[in-house]
Design a protein around this motif. Sequence first.
Motif, PDB file in Angstrom:
ATOM      1  N   GLN A   1       0.832  -1.191   0.000  1.00  0.00           N
ATOM      2  CA  GLN A   1       0.000   0.000   0.000  1.00  0.00           C
ATOM      3  C   GLN A   1       0.872   1.248   0.000  1.00  0.00           C
ATOM      4  N   VAL A   2       0.402   2.272  -0.697  1.00  0.00           N
ATOM      5  CA  VAL A   2       1.098   3.554  -0.768  1.00  0.00           C
ATOM      6  C   VAL A   2       0.106   4.642  -0.404  1.00  0.00           C
ATOM      7  N   GLN A   3       0.526   5.543   0.460  1.00  0.00           N
ATOM      8  CA  GLN A   3      -0.280   6.722   0.793  1.00  0.00           C
ATOM      9  C   GLN A   3       0.380   7.940   0.154  1.00  0.00           C
ATOM     10  N   LEU A   4      -0.427   8.768  -0.477  1.00  0.00           N
ATOM     11  CA  LEU A   4       0.080   9.918  -1.218  1.00  0.00           C
ATOM     12  C   LEU A   4      -0.514  11.206  -0.676  1.00  0.00           C
ATOM     13  N   VAL A   5       0.344  12.219  -0.524  1.00  0.00           N
ATOM     14  CA  VAL A   5      -0.115  13.521  -0.046  1.00  0.00           C
ATOM     15  C   VAL A   5       0.488  14.608  -0.933  1.00  0.00           C
ATOM     16  N   GLU A   6      -0.372  15.392  -1.587  1.00  0.00           N
ATOM     17  CA  GLU A   6       0.080  16.482  -2.440  1.00  0.00           C
ATOM     18  C   GLU A   6       0.192  17.776  -1.649  1.00  0.00           C
ATOM     19  N   SER A   7       1.075  18.652  -2.126  1.00  0.00           N
ATOM     20  CA  SER A   7       1.207  19.984  -1.560  1.00  0.00           C
ATOM     21  C   SER A   7       1.713  20.923  -2.643  1.00  0.00           C
ATOM     22  N   GLY A   8       1.603  22.214  -2.378  1.00  0.00           N
ATOM     23  CA  GLY A   8       2.176  23.199  -3.284  1.00  0.00           C
ATOM     24  C   GLY A   8       1.194  23.949  -4.155  1.00  0.00           C
ATOM     25  N   GLY A   9      -0.074  23.613  -4.072  1.00  0.00           N
ATOM     26  CA  GLY A   9      -1.053  24.343  -4.861  1.00  0.00           C
ATOM     27  C   GLY A   9      -1.257  25.755  -4.339  1.00  0.00           C
ATOM     28  N   GLY A  10      -2.006  26.536  -5.092  1.00  0.00           N
ATOM     29  CA  GLY A  10      -2.281  27.906  -4.660  1.00  0.00           C
ATOM     30  C   GLY A  10      -2.828  28.738  -5.787  1.00  0.00           C
ATOM     31  N   LEU A  11      -2.825  30.050  -5.558  1.00  0.00           N
ATOM     32  CA  LEU A  11      -3.315  31.023  -6.526  1.00  0.00           C
ATOM     33  C   LEU A  11      -2.125  31.731  -7.155  1.00  0.00           C
ATOM     34  N   VAL A  12      -2.120  31.804  -8.474  1.00  0.00           N
ATOM     35  CA  VAL A  12      -1.018  32.445  -9.190  1.00  0.00           C
ATOM     36  C   VAL A  12      -1.581  33.167 -10.404  1.00  0.00           C
ATOM     37  N   GLN A  13      -0.887  34.214 -10.823  1.00  0.00           N
ATOM     38  CA  GLN A  13      -1.318  34.926 -12.020  1.00  0.00           C
ATOM     39  C   GLN A  13      -0.856  34.184 -13.269  1.00  0.00           C
TER      40      GLN A  13
END
Length: 124
Positions: free
Chosen positions: A1-13
């Motif tokens: 089993q693998v657990q995945l966690v994303e990060s780094g999103g946001g608002l950009v022009q």
Amino acid sequence: QVQLVESGGGLVQAGGSLRLSCGASGRGFSSYVMGWFRQAPGKEREFVAVIDWTGGDTYYADSVKGRFTISRDNVENTVTLQMNNLKPEDTAVYYCAAAPGYGLFLDPDEYNYWGQGTQVTVSS
């Protein structure tokens, strides 16, 4: 089993850059094909980029080719999506996913494990 966690999103022009990261825990990360997908409101989930287990082979959707770069670190158990020259049409929730096997998979049905997603919003 693998657990995945994303990060780094946001608002950009428009024209700006973001770097998405996906951290994996569990066994066997280095044996998985890793992909990035995205889903905009009212649309189906679509393929963005994929990298094979070695990190030596990649493939991109035509819409992001030349602007996005996928990479992985099999020591740190991470996969990264560097997104440059972002456009409003890149706005979506971005997901990383893991698939056992060898090769490059574009079909989301090939992937067994998914992160929770991270929102990317590009303003015009």
